[in-house]
Design a protein around this motif. Sequence first.
Motif, short mmCIF file in Angstrom:
data_model
loop_
_atom_site.label_atom_id
_atom_site.label_comp_id
_atom_site.label_asym_id
_atom_site.label_seq_id
_atom_site.Cartn_x
_atom_site.Cartn_y
_atom_site.Cartn_z
N PRO A 1 0.83 -1.22 0.00
CA PRO A 1 0.00 0.00 0.00
C PRO A 1 0.86 1.26 0.00
N ALA A 2 0.36 2.29 -0.67
CA ALA A 2 1.14 3.52 -0.82
C ALA A 2 1.48 4.14 0.54
N VAL A 3 0.55 4.05 1.48
CA VAL A 3 0.80 4.63 2.80
C VAL A 3 1.95 3.90 3.49
N VAL A 4 1.93 2.57 3.43
CA VAL A 4 2.98 1.78 4.06
C VAL A 4 4.33 2.05 3.38
N ALA A 5 4.33 2.10 2.05
CA ALA A 5 5.57 2.35 1.31
C ALA A 5 6.15 3.72 1.66
N THR A 6 5.28 4.72 1.76
CA THR A 6 5.77 6.07 2.08
C THR A 6 6.32 6.15 3.49
N LEU A 7 5.64 5.52 4.44
CA LEU A 7 6.15 5.50 5.82
C LEU A 7 7.49 4.78 5.89
N MET A 8 7.61 3.68 5.18
CA MET A 8 8.86 2.91 5.18
C MET A 8 10.00 3.75 4.63
N TRP A 9 9.79 4.37 3.48
CA TRP A 9 10.84 5.19 2.88
C TRP A 9 11.09 6.46 3.70
N GLY A 10 10.03 6.99 4.31
CA GLY A 10 10.20 8.19 5.12
C GLY A 10 11.15 7.96 6.29
N GLY B 1 9.79 11.22 -5.82
CA GLY B 1 9.90 10.56 -7.11
C GLY B 1 10.50 9.17 -6.99
N ASN B 2 11.46 9.02 -6.09
CA ASN B 2 12.06 7.71 -5.86
C ASN B 2 11.04 6.72 -5.29
N ILE B 3 10.20 7.20 -4.38
CA ILE B 3 9.17 6.32 -3.80
C ILE B 3 8.17 5.89 -4.86
N VAL B 4 7.68 6.84 -5.66
CA VAL B 4 6.69 6.52 -6.68
C VAL B 4 7.29 5.58 -7.73
N THR B 5 8.54 5.82 -8.11
CA THR B 5 9.19 4.94 -9.08
C THR B 5 9.31 3.52 -8.53
N TRP B 6 9.71 3.41 -7.27
CA TRP B 6 9.84 2.09 -6.64
C TRP B 6 8.49 1.37 -6.60
N GLU B 7 7.42 2.12 -6.39
CA GLU B 7 6.09 1.51 -6.30
C GLU B 7 5.57 1.03 -7.64
N PHE B 8 5.80 1.77 -8.71
CA PHE B 8 5.07 1.55 -9.95
C PHE B 8 5.90 0.99 -11.10
N ILE B 9 7.18 0.72 -10.90
CA ILE B 9 7.96 0.08 -11.96
C ILE B 9 7.36 -1.29 -12.30
N GLY B 10 7.01 -2.07 -11.29
CA GLY B 10 6.46 -3.40 -11.53
C GLY B 10 5.13 -3.36 -12.25
N TYR B 11 4.29 -2.40 -11.91
CA TYR B 11 2.99 -2.27 -12.57
C TYR B 11 3.16 -1.99 -14.06
N ASN B 12 4.01 -1.04 -14.40
CA ASN B 12 4.23 -0.71 -15.81
C ASN B 12 4.99 -1.82 -16.53
N MET B 13 5.91 -2.47 -15.82
CA MET B 13 6.62 -3.60 -16.42
C MET B 13 5.64 -4.68 -16.85
N LEU B 14 4.62 -4.94 -16.03
CA LEU B 14 3.64 -5.97 -16.36
C LEU B 14 2.84 -5.60 -17.61
N GLU C 1 1.98 10.53 -0.89
CA GLU C 1 3.38 10.66 -0.49
C GLU C 1 3.66 12.00 0.19
N PRO C 2 3.31 13.15 -0.42
CA PRO C 2 3.59 14.42 0.29
C PRO C 2 2.77 14.58 1.56
N ALA C 3 1.53 14.07 1.58
CA ALA C 3 0.70 14.22 2.77
C ALA C 3 1.29 13.47 3.96
#
Length: 308
Positions: free
Chosen positions: A132-141, A176-189, A246-248
């Motif tokens: 989830p985006a919230v979990v990913a952002t907290l982790m990277w934060g 941008g690094n967080i969003v890229t990490w999240e969505f590379i796999g989605y676009n790759m698929l 992410e910014p929120a």
Amino acid sequence: MTTLQPPAAAARRPARSPARRTRRSWTGWGFIGPFALVFALVFLAPLGYSVYLSLFRTQLIGGTHFVGLDNYQQALQDAQFWDGVFRVGLFLLIQVPVMLGLALLVALAIDSGRLYGKDFFRITVFLPYAVPAVVATLMWGFMYGTRYGLVGDLGDAFGTKLPDPLSADLVLASIGNIVTWEFIGYNMLIFYAALRVIPHSLYEAAEIDGAGQLRVITAIKLPAIRGALVIATIFSVIGSFQLFNEPAILQKLAPNAITTDFTPNYYTYSLSFSGQQQNYSATVAIVMGVITMIVAYVVQLRGMRKGA
């Protein structure tokens, strides 16, 4: 010589009754009715209500009154709103090409058949999208933290002070690094699925002609997945303009770097829930929606144009 005559069965066929035609027409509505109802409730109704709210203004003295297009005029002159638009526009121009380029490289590597353990690699790359985006952002934060996070630990290990990823100069790149990490796999698929449906006869013809791997990619694979590239680009453009999670979330960790007008969506949220300006918030959201539609439409026209 035989003479052709109209078939008797066709001549005796009875005309379709009006009641039967009406019943058949209602059958079609029965299939699309549930979708139309849900679409009207979750999309058309909120959109119409937002347009309605944008035509009014609520003031402490005087209450709520009709102002017409005054809110839209205010939004077009709002420096905070346009600062946010510029920020997400810059984010889009840098992050989207990087993300889609990396996703395309991964998809091409998996499709080449020369990658060992490609199934495991594909799942590994796609896995961050399941977070989830919230979990990913907290982790990277917390990883970005210079006092208790990974960045701070690395600085202490090397005896130096590393740049703060959550500073005002670097926070947009960190997001941008967080969003890229999240969505590379989605676009790759998306790209990999498009590559898998390319006819193998094209590869056989290219092999007979002596084409190398680079030539196969540029002359066969990339043109064949052009539609997928356009779709992924449009989704990424829309996602960039909707940047909010992410910014929120990072705002609590970097209050001096991320302001309430950091992105248009965050600005809309702040106006509505913190500033109690629901009417102007609806106006900003509608203006941003129109800008997003225009940019996405231009990308679609440019991407699907012949010879582009």
